[in-house]
Write a protein that holds these residues in place. Sequence first.
Motif, short mmCIF file in Angstrom:
data_model
loop_
_atom_site.label_atom_id
_atom_site.label_comp_id
_atom_site.label_asym_id
_atom_site.label_seq_id
_atom_site.Cartn_x
_atom_site.Cartn_y
_atom_site.Cartn_z
N ASN A 244 23.26 16.70 -7.76
CA ASN A 244 23.52 15.29 -7.47
C ASN A 244 22.26 14.67 -6.88
OD1 ASN A 244 24.45 12.81 -6.59
ND2 ASN A 244 26.29 13.60 -5.63
N ASP A 245 21.45 14.04 -7.75
CA ASP A 245 20.19 13.43 -7.35
C ASP A 245 19.32 14.42 -6.57
OD1 ASP A 245 18.62 11.26 -7.76
OD2 ASP A 245 19.53 9.98 -6.24
N PRO A 246 19.02 15.59 -7.15
CA PRO A 246 18.35 16.65 -6.40
C PRO A 246 16.90 16.36 -6.05
CG PRO A 246 18.42 17.21 -8.72
CD PRO A 246 19.25 15.96 -8.55
N ALA A 247 16.24 15.48 -6.82
CA ALA A 247 14.81 15.25 -6.59
C ALA A 247 14.55 14.08 -5.65
CB ALA A 247 14.11 14.99 -7.93
N ARG A 248 15.59 13.61 -4.94
CA ARG A 248 15.41 12.52 -3.98
C ARG A 248 14.51 13.00 -2.85
NH1 ARG A 248 18.27 10.23 0.45
NH2 ARG A 248 19.79 11.92 0.43
N GLY A 249 13.33 12.38 -2.72
CA GLY A 249 12.39 12.76 -1.68
C GLY A 249 11.53 13.95 -2.04
N VAL A 250 11.52 14.36 -3.32
CA VAL A 250 10.74 15.52 -3.76
C VAL A 250 9.54 15.05 -4.56
CG1 VAL A 250 10.80 17.58 -5.22
CG2 VAL A 250 12.73 17.05 -3.74
N ASP A 251 8.38 15.67 -4.34
CA ASP A 251 7.15 15.21 -4.98
C ASP A 251 7.15 15.53 -6.47
OD1 ASP A 251 5.65 17.86 -5.51
OD2 ASP A 251 6.15 18.01 -3.39
N ILE A 252 6.27 14.88 -7.22
CA ILE A 252 6.29 14.98 -8.67
C ILE A 252 5.95 16.39 -9.16
CG2 ILE A 252 3.90 14.16 -8.92
CD1 ILE A 252 4.93 12.81 -11.56
N GLY A 253 5.06 17.08 -8.46
CA GLY A 253 4.74 18.44 -8.87
C GLY A 253 5.95 19.34 -8.78
N HIS B 285 0.85 -1.19 0.00
CA HIS B 285 0.00 0.00 0.00
C HIS B 285 0.89 1.24 0.00
CE1 HIS B 285 -4.17 1.56 0.99
NE2 HIS B 285 -3.42 2.66 1.01
N ALA B 286 0.73 2.09 -1.00
CA ALA B 286 1.54 3.30 -1.13
C ALA B 286 0.84 4.48 -0.48
CB ALA B 286 1.82 3.60 -2.60
N ILE B 287 1.64 5.35 0.14
CA ILE B 287 1.16 6.64 0.64
C ILE B 287 1.83 7.71 -0.21
CG2 ILE B 287 0.98 8.19 2.62
CD1 ILE B 287 1.36 5.79 4.44
N VAL B 288 1.02 8.50 -0.90
CA VAL B 288 1.53 9.45 -1.88
C VAL B 288 1.05 10.85 -1.52
CG1 VAL B 288 1.82 9.85 -4.36
CG2 VAL B 288 1.09 7.60 -3.55
N ARG C 18 4.13 -13.65 1.66
CA ARG C 18 4.03 -14.49 2.87
C ARG C 18 3.05 -13.90 3.87
NH1 ARG C 18 6.01 -12.90 7.45
NH2 ARG C 18 7.66 -11.36 7.65
N GLY C 19 2.32 -12.83 3.45
CA GLY C 19 1.23 -12.31 4.25
C GLY C 19 1.49 -11.01 4.98
N ALA C 20 2.68 -10.41 4.80
CA ALA C 20 2.98 -9.16 5.47
C ALA C 20 2.27 -8.00 4.78
CB ALA C 20 4.48 -8.91 5.49
N CYS C 21 2.09 -6.92 5.52
CA CYS C 21 1.58 -5.67 4.96
C CYS C 21 2.76 -4.72 4.79
CB CYS C 21 0.54 -5.05 5.91
SG CYS C 21 -0.07 -3.44 5.37
N VAL C 22 2.92 -4.19 3.59
CA VAL C 22 4.03 -3.29 3.30
C VAL C 22 3.48 -1.92 2.93
CG1 VAL C 22 6.10 -2.89 1.93
CG2 VAL C 22 5.42 -5.24 2.49
N LEU C 23 3.85 -0.90 3.71
CA LEU C 23 3.49 0.48 3.40
C LEU C 23 4.70 1.17 2.80
CD1 LEU C 23 1.52 2.00 6.43
CD2 LEU C 23 0.62 1.35 4.20
N ILE C 24 4.54 1.78 1.62
CA ILE C 24 5.66 2.51 1.03
C ILE C 24 5.27 3.97 0.81
CG2 ILE C 24 6.73 0.51 -0.05
CD1 ILE C 24 5.50 1.39 -2.71
N VAL C 25 6.15 4.86 1.24
CA VAL C 25 6.01 6.29 0.96
C VAL C 25 7.03 6.60 -0.13
CG1 VAL C 25 6.23 8.63 1.86
CG2 VAL C 25 5.33 6.80 3.32
N THR C 26 6.57 7.02 -1.28
CA THR C 26 7.48 7.26 -2.39
C THR C 26 6.92 8.31 -3.33
OG1 THR C 26 8.71 6.25 -4.22
CG2 THR C 26 6.50 5.40 -3.79
#
Length: 512
Positions: A425-434, A32-35, A187-195
């Motif tokens: 150097n990878d300036p958009a790391r952790g930056v939203d798409i807008g 499940h992603a949190i966006v 294997r039944g785990a719940c994975v939350l990803i913020v990306t």
Amino acid sequence: MDGIRVENVKKSFGETHALTNASLAAAMGEVHAIVGENGSGKSTLAKIISGVLTPDAGSVTVLGDAPRDPGHSRQLGVATIFQEMMLAEELSVAENVFAGADGFLLKKMSSGAKNLATKALIERLSGQQMDPTTKVADLPLHLKQWIVLARAIRTEPRVLILDESSAALDLAATERLHHEIRRLRDRGACVLIVTHRIAELVKIADKATVLRDGETVGTLSKSEITEKNLLRLLSAGKVQSVEQAGSSQAARAQAQTLLHCDGFQLASGTAAFDFSLREGEIVGVTGLDGAGQTEFVRALVGVDQPFAGVVEARNAEGEPVLISSVKDAYEARISYVSGDRKKEGIFPALSTFENFGIALYARHRQKNGLIDAKSLRKSFLDEVARLGIKLGAAGNRITSLSGGNQQKILIARAFASEPKVIVLNDPARGVDIGTKQELYRQLSAFADGGGAVIYLTTEIEELFGFATRVDVFAKSSLSESLPSRNVSEETLLYAMFGSRNSNAETTTEEAA
């Protein structure tokens, strides 16, 4: 058994309302992603689910229980990897992987056993060999990411929360992480990803909950997770597509060379190469982890030194100067945004305004030697408005901002220094798409105005329709230069893995 249920959660920090009405339902056996945009409350929500923060209102249950604190959350089977890497830099890899291990059997493990377990786990996860006795401070950012991943996955969690955990990983490494996420899910785990990586969401997420200004504005099923739908919910229709950057190829061919490297060699035994950057160019730089692209951009701005070769730029008078230090680069009007925000970017004890202005005092100094505070403040407000930075009082510590907004301050500082060349150097790391798309437009306008950009990224999708050419690194050397018309996922992957695509028509001379 229930997975994760969040209902009408609110959370404020003083006058800042991080969450105003957040709800989410994630099942076991689900990714499940949190966006959301920077400052929308994603990391705050992840910390509440992890028991680090307590909601002001609303309810949170994890596996049928309400997490009281991080210890209770771990007892429930929750493992969290936060956006800022929490590592003891002076300890070894193995000591970091087993930090917090409080079970009886783990206490009885010898150092040798922990070293063997760490080596096997990291090799399985990353495909790379790593000496478990190495001090963490001596490792590059992408290897540090695998250490925090290994620490979480070592516990075989029932709930795994990943907050921007692929941001420092390249394409191949991200695929390995996805393989591990699928294994846990199956294997039944719940994975939350913020990306913020749209391509990542499409590939891995079963559902996505979208936050805007601290409120849940929609939940998408797997078939609904598309860039169009995400942008619609994230920005309420305000974001437009990015257009091709830079001036025309003919104009660039006649443009002045701003930066040049002769006989550049990054390490002993690696192939030497030349590099040139002209006015109007946006040069994308990419490669697999450890391929030399990071060392290259750091050497360009004098942070590190190459094994052989020189970097030549031009000062404000147009005279050639050699770049051998950060001071040289600054005087040659070259701005640099580091990929390691925590270690090399921000000053955590200083305010947001001080972090912005610290490199700009010389440009705002009056004849009497005092800083023109009014001029500096105007520059700050202009850049905040241009990049849409969400912040409270300018005098608050920069650490009060979300990670993405901290990154925007560093980018704003680079623009405000009135550079001729910007190296990112990878300036958009952790930056939203807008924000990413606005950054592309700003960099395009900068290049069109006679500047030039070097843009290193671990997300190759960022380069499509944006870079005027892409330089691909392999084996610690420049492998191929791809003109913009040949930049595609296929051609970049061929180049990254050292294979030539017969349809690519790529030569360094043609791209230059």
